[in-house]
Write an enzyme that holds these catalytic residues in place. Structure first.
Site, short mmCIF file in Angstrom:
data_model
loop_
_atom_site.label_atom_id
_atom_site.label_comp_id
_atom_site.label_asym_id
_atom_site.label_seq_id
_atom_site.Cartn_x
_atom_site.Cartn_y
_atom_site.Cartn_z
CD1 TRP A 104 -3.42 -26.93 -8.56
CD2 TRP A 104 -3.97 -27.48 -6.43
NE1 TRP A 104 -4.56 -26.40 -8.34
CE2 TRP A 104 -4.81 -26.54 -6.94
CE3 TRP A 104 -4.26 -27.76 -5.29
CZ2 TRP A 104 -5.96 -26.03 -6.27
CZ3 TRP A 104 -5.48 -27.13 -4.39
CH2 TRP A 104 -6.32 -26.22 -4.91
CG ASP A 174 -3.49 -33.87 -8.71
OD1 ASP A 174 -4.52 -33.95 -9.21
OD2 ASP A 174 -3.28 -32.70 -8.01
CE LYS A 198 -10.00 -27.72 -10.62
NZ LYS A 198 -8.96 -28.22 -9.76
C1 LIG Z 1 -8.22 -28.13 -8.56
C2 LIG Z 1 -7.03 -28.96 -8.15
C3 LIG Z 1 -6.74 -29.68 -7.09
C4 LIG Z 1 -7.77 -29.55 -5.75
O1 LIG Z 1 -8.88 -30.18 -6.01
P1 LIG Z 1 -10.04 -30.48 -4.82
O2 LIG Z 1 -10.77 -31.35 -5.62
O3 LIG Z 1 -10.57 -28.98 -4.62
O4 LIG Z 1 -9.27 -30.94 -3.76
C5 LIG Z 1 -5.62 -30.39 -6.95
N1 LIG Z 1 -4.88 -30.65 -7.91
C6 LIG Z 1 -5.02 -30.29 -9.08
C7 LIG Z 1 -4.14 -30.05 -10.22
C8 LIG Z 1 -6.15 -29.27 -9.32
O5 LIG Z 1 -6.35 -28.51 -10.56
#
Ligand SMILES: *Cc1c(COP(=O)(O)O)cnc(C)c1O
Length: 362
Positions: A104, A174, A198
């Site tokens: 990511w 993030d 999540k």
């Molecule tokens: C799942 C995830 C993403 C991607 O998220 P989307 O909402 O599908 O764009 C980005 N960063 C991390 C750390 C993730 O776990």
């Protein structure tokens, strides 16, 4: 409904609290006192104004978000933030620093490169992203527009324990896979973002917590939908927001408050992760992917002696109602995601299953 549920170890979208699902089901056809479904109401109605206001107030209270920070309720997932962050915060002639701790963060860097100059402040890719770099390893640009980190690496199962301190340079985080899973110091960050799916709610909502002075960086030439300034000025109602996802995330925030808040949930999350890691460490049969000091409390990644055993483990686990344990395709092996709403009892069932599987196949 609860009786038919399996234990859902999926990495995202992922398990939601049963009381939240039950409340949403109960009120789905007509919100009490409103006579319409939350799926049918105007985003400009008094009812939705209240839903959005309460969601924001509850999230602020959970994370002790200080004044001077805004919460934006956006769409496009964390993946759109990979672009919006540099589009809004990376000025001409500036450069942004990225710490690479997994797939990511590499994707975040890839999008930032399309917008301007970037530097890699540290990377653990040569070690299969099995650990988080120490603060002393970070090579920070003194005049960086921001420093970007990924607080929890969903795929590799690693997590920062303490965030790096880049001084005057704003930290951008993030937090998609550990948002609201433990207390976090918002004031140490300039901007924190994550998809809700999540830890916080269903897919379709992206939360951005951003310091007000950074909102001022958004250039007037940006497309409106990609501008923090436009979304902040509109109170997240510049256009139709994801009404249902905001409603459900609001219910999850109320559930978290009722559970005792973030320190309480962090304690439970610690306990769940510790039980799984203890089982992995008990025997050579299971091998954890993450270095011990970098282990995630959200995504526990491990391997078995070979892929045939891993396939057998997955199939047998699924038969016993343990779902979603397959590791991400980029690392293989197994991954147990044990977010806020994942019940402690499910961890005990998995640990028992692991013992039994080793007894039969070890
Ligand atoms: C799942 C995830 C993403 C991607 O998220 P989307 O909402 O599908 O764009 C980005 N960063 C991390 C750390 C993730 O776990």
């Amino acid at each position: 409904m609860a009786d038919e549920r399996v234990f859902n170890f999926g990495a995202g979208p992922s398990v939601l609290p049963v009381p939240v699902l039950e409340e949403a089901r109960r009120d789905l056809v007509a919100l009490p006192g409103v006579g319409m479904s939350v799926l049918e109401i105007s985003h400009r109605s008094k009812t939705f104004e209240r839903i959005l206001g309460e969601a924001e107030a509850d999230l602020r209270s959970l994370a002790s978000i200080p004044p001077g920070y805004r919460i934006l309720f956006l769409q496009g997932g964390a993946s759109l933030q990979f672009s919006m962050v540099p589009m809004n915060l990376l000025g001409a002639g500036q450069s942004a620093d990225y710490v690479l701790t997994g797939v990511w963060s590499k994707k975040a860097l890839k999008e930032a490169k399309r917008q301007g100059a970037t530097r890699v402040a540290a990377s653990t890719e040569a070690e299969a992203f099995a650990r988080i770099p120490a603060e002393a390893e970070l090579d920070l640009g003194p005049a960086a527009a921001y420093l970007h980190v990924t607080s929890n690496n969903t795929i590799y199962g690693t997590q920062w324990t303490t965030m790096p301190d880049p001084g005057e340079v704003p930290l951008v985080c993030d937090a998609s896979s550990d948002f609201f899973s433990r207390p976090f110091d918002v004031s140490s960050c300039g901007l924190i973002y994550g998809g809700a799916q999540k830890n916080l709610g269903p897919a379709g909502l992206t939360l951005v917590i951003v310091r007000e002075d950074l909102i001022e960086r958004s250039a007037e030439t940006l497309p409106s939908m990609l501008s923090y300034k436009v979304h902040a000025a509109g109170g997240s109602l510049y256009n139709t927001p994801p009404v249902f996802a905001i409603y459900l995330t609001g219910l999850v925030a109320k559930w978290l408050l009722a559970e005792g808040g973030l320190s309480k949930i962090a304690g439970i999350n610690e306990r769940k992760a510790a039980r799984l890691y203890a089982e992995i460490d008990r025997t050579e049969f299971y091998r954890g992917h993450a270095a011990i000091g970098s282990r995630s409390r959200m995504n526990v990644t491990f391997r078995l002696p070979n892929e045939t055993l891993e396939a057998g483990f997955l199939a047998e686990a699924a038969r016993q109602g343990l779902d979603g344990l397959k590791g991400h395709r980029s690392v293989g092996g197994l991954r147990a995601s044990i977010y806020n709403a994942f019940p402690e009892q499910g961890v005990d069932v998995l640990v028992q299953f692991m013992k039994e599987f080793e007894r039969v196949h070890g």
